[in-house]
Design an enzyme around this catalytic site. Structure first.
Site, PDB file in Angstrom:
ATOM      1  N   HIS A  89       0.861  -1.191   0.000  1.00 34.94           N
ATOM      2  CA  HIS A  89       0.000   0.000   0.000  1.00 34.94           C
ATOM      3  C   HIS A  89       0.892   1.234   0.000  1.00 34.94           C
ATOM      4  CE1 HIS A  89       0.803  -0.689   4.267  1.00 34.94           C
ATOM      5  NE2 HIS A  89       0.376   0.530   4.559  1.00 34.94           N
ATOM      6  N   HIS A  91       1.356   3.929   1.942  1.00 38.91           N
ATOM      7  CA  HIS A  91       1.921   4.625   3.092  1.00 38.91           C
ATOM      8  C   HIS A  91       3.444   4.639   3.015  1.00 38.91           C
ATOM      9  CE1 HIS A  91      -1.869   4.305   5.860  1.00 38.91           C
ATOM     10  NE2 HIS A  91      -1.960   5.251   4.955  1.00 38.91           N
ATOM     11  N   ASP A  93       5.930   4.347   4.990  1.00 32.93           N
ATOM     12  CA  ASP A  93       6.781   3.339   5.617  1.00 32.93           C
ATOM     13  C   ASP A  93       6.757   2.005   4.872  1.00 32.93           C
ATOM     14  OD1 ASP A  93       4.105   3.113   6.521  1.00 32.93           O
ATOM     15  OD2 ASP A  93       4.719   1.967   8.276  1.00 32.93           O
ATOM     16  N   HIS A  94       5.955   1.928   3.818  1.00 37.06           N
ATOM     17  CA  HIS A  94       5.937   0.728   2.973  1.00 37.06           C
ATOM     18  C   HIS A  94       6.400   1.019   1.552  1.00 37.06           C
ATOM     19  CE1 HIS A  94       3.802  -1.897   5.887  1.00 37.06           C
ATOM     20  NE2 HIS A  94       3.434  -0.712   6.364  1.00 37.06           N
ATOM     21  N   HIS A 146      -7.561  -0.125   5.258  1.00 34.14           N
ATOM     22  CA  HIS A 146      -6.449   0.634   5.829  1.00 34.14           C
ATOM     23  C   HIS A 146      -6.069   1.743   4.857  1.00 34.14           C
ATOM     24  CE1 HIS A 146      -2.915   1.348   8.281  1.00 34.14           C
ATOM     25  NE2 HIS A 146      -2.158   1.278   7.194  1.00 34.14           N
ATOM     26  N   ASP A 182      -0.466  -3.798   6.019  1.00 40.12           N
ATOM     27  CA  ASP A 182      -1.102  -3.329   7.248  1.00 40.12           C
ATOM     28  C   ASP A 182      -2.584  -3.673   7.296  1.00 40.12           C
ATOM     29  OD1 ASP A 182       1.334  -2.327   7.903  1.00 40.12           O
ATOM     30  OD2 ASP A 182       0.771  -0.212   7.857  1.00 40.12           O
ATOM     31  N   HIS A 220       4.215  -5.221  10.258  1.00 41.86           N
ATOM     32  CA  HIS A 220       4.830  -4.696  11.475  1.00 41.86           C
ATOM     33  C   HIS A 220       4.908  -5.776  12.546  1.00 41.86           C
ATOM     34  CE1 HIS A 220       4.606  -0.304  10.478  1.00 41.86           C
ATOM     35  NE2 HIS A 220       3.604  -0.707   9.727  1.00 41.86           N
TER      36      HIS A 220
END
Length: 304
Positions: A89, A91, A93-94, A146, A182, A220
């Site tokens: 996805h 975001h 941090d990905h 998400h 996530d 995570h």
């Protein structure tokens, strides 16, 4: 529960005769199928990138390669060639490493659910498929909630379906692995940033259709916190007691849960159970969408 992967010092080799190399050592949590290996690569504080490796061709896909240099180093240590990037996805941090990844591996396709992820070359949607190396098939599962572009990637080893007479299949070979970003965590789920309970429930119903033996690879390391919340909802759940033993035994739990395990210990997958209905103050006539919305609100406000 049968744990298909564990934290240990792992030796990985390429089995194709023409690519046979010396054994290499890599400290991580590894899932092993006949021609498939999954190597988690920790990044940031608690994120995971992954190498999805086709052993027969010594080729790999990098899943959510936030720090491409770390993923590249892991691939070099294992002696495999990165041939694809996979984004769960958008975001940061990905997907935040995608542009650097594209520079390190020019011409390599980068799969994602939308162009909100940087440097994407191959947009995918639900039920799209692609291959990694010679033996791995990846099916895309659309799981919006998400984020609206959340994709889970279900990978199977096609070589396990027809082993040679001299090489019987490994136990449960071919069951596959799923990279959930996530959307799904061990004993938990992602925040509903761009969706609602109806969408997350639909995403989980889709994931529940995968074989129980499917190993989950999540975005995570949240298991300890998820366990604490789950016990506050369902303290007498024997499956959660087993998960507690796992959490106490090792700090890294990634790759230690299956779809079958989640059916037993994930409270977000047990919406009709009495403990969940009691915790959410919902009656027997409440819809699963209503229950999961209220359960997620409880988790958002949970202090531990």
């Amino acid at each position: 529960m049968i744990i298909l992967s564990r934290q240990l010092s792992v030796t990985v080799r390429r089995s194709a005769p023409q690519l046979a190399l010396r054994w290499r050592t890599f400290h991580s949590t590894v899932c092993s199928r006949a021609s498939m290996r999954v190597i988690p690569v920790p990044v940031r504080k608690d994120n995971y990138s992954y190498l999805l490796i086709d052993v027969t061709s010594a080729e790999a896909a990098a899943v959510d390669p936030y720090t491409p240099s770390k993923v590249k180093a892991a691939a070099e240590q294992l002696g495999v060639k990165i041939v694809a990037g996979i984004t769960t996805h958008h975001h940061h941090d990905h997907s935040g490493g995608n542009e650097e990844f594209a520079q390190l591996f020019p011409g390599v396709p980068i799969y994602a659910g939308s162009h909100r992820s940087p440097a994407v070359t191959q947009l995918v949607k639900g039920n799209d498929e692609f291959t990694i190396g010679k033996a791995l098939k990846v099916r895309c599962l659309a799981t919006p909630c998400h984020t609206q572009d959340s994709i889970c990637y279900y990978a199977t080893d096609t070589s396990a379906a027809s082993p040679s007479a001299s090489e019987p299949p490994e136990p449960r070979a071919g069951a596959g692995v799923v990279f959930t970003g996530d959307t799904l965590f061990i004993a938990g789920c992602g925040v509903f940033f761009e969706g609602d309970g109806e969408q997350m429930h639909a995403a989980f119903e889709l994931l529940r259709t995968l074989p129980d033996e499917t190993v989950t690879y999540v975005g995570h390391e949240y298991t300890a916190a998820n366990l604490e919340f789950a016990l506050s909802v369902d303290p007498r759940n024997a499956a959660l007691a087993r998960l507690g033993e796992l959490v106490r035994a090792q700090a890294v739990t990634v790759g230690c849960s299956t779809i079958g395990d989640e059916k037993g210990w994930n409270v977000f997958w047990r919406l009709s159970s009495d403990p969940v209905r009691t915790a959410t103050k919902t009656g027997p006539d409440a819809s699963p969408n209503e229950v999961i919305d209220k359960l997620r609100t409880l988790k958002n406000n949970f202090k531990g």
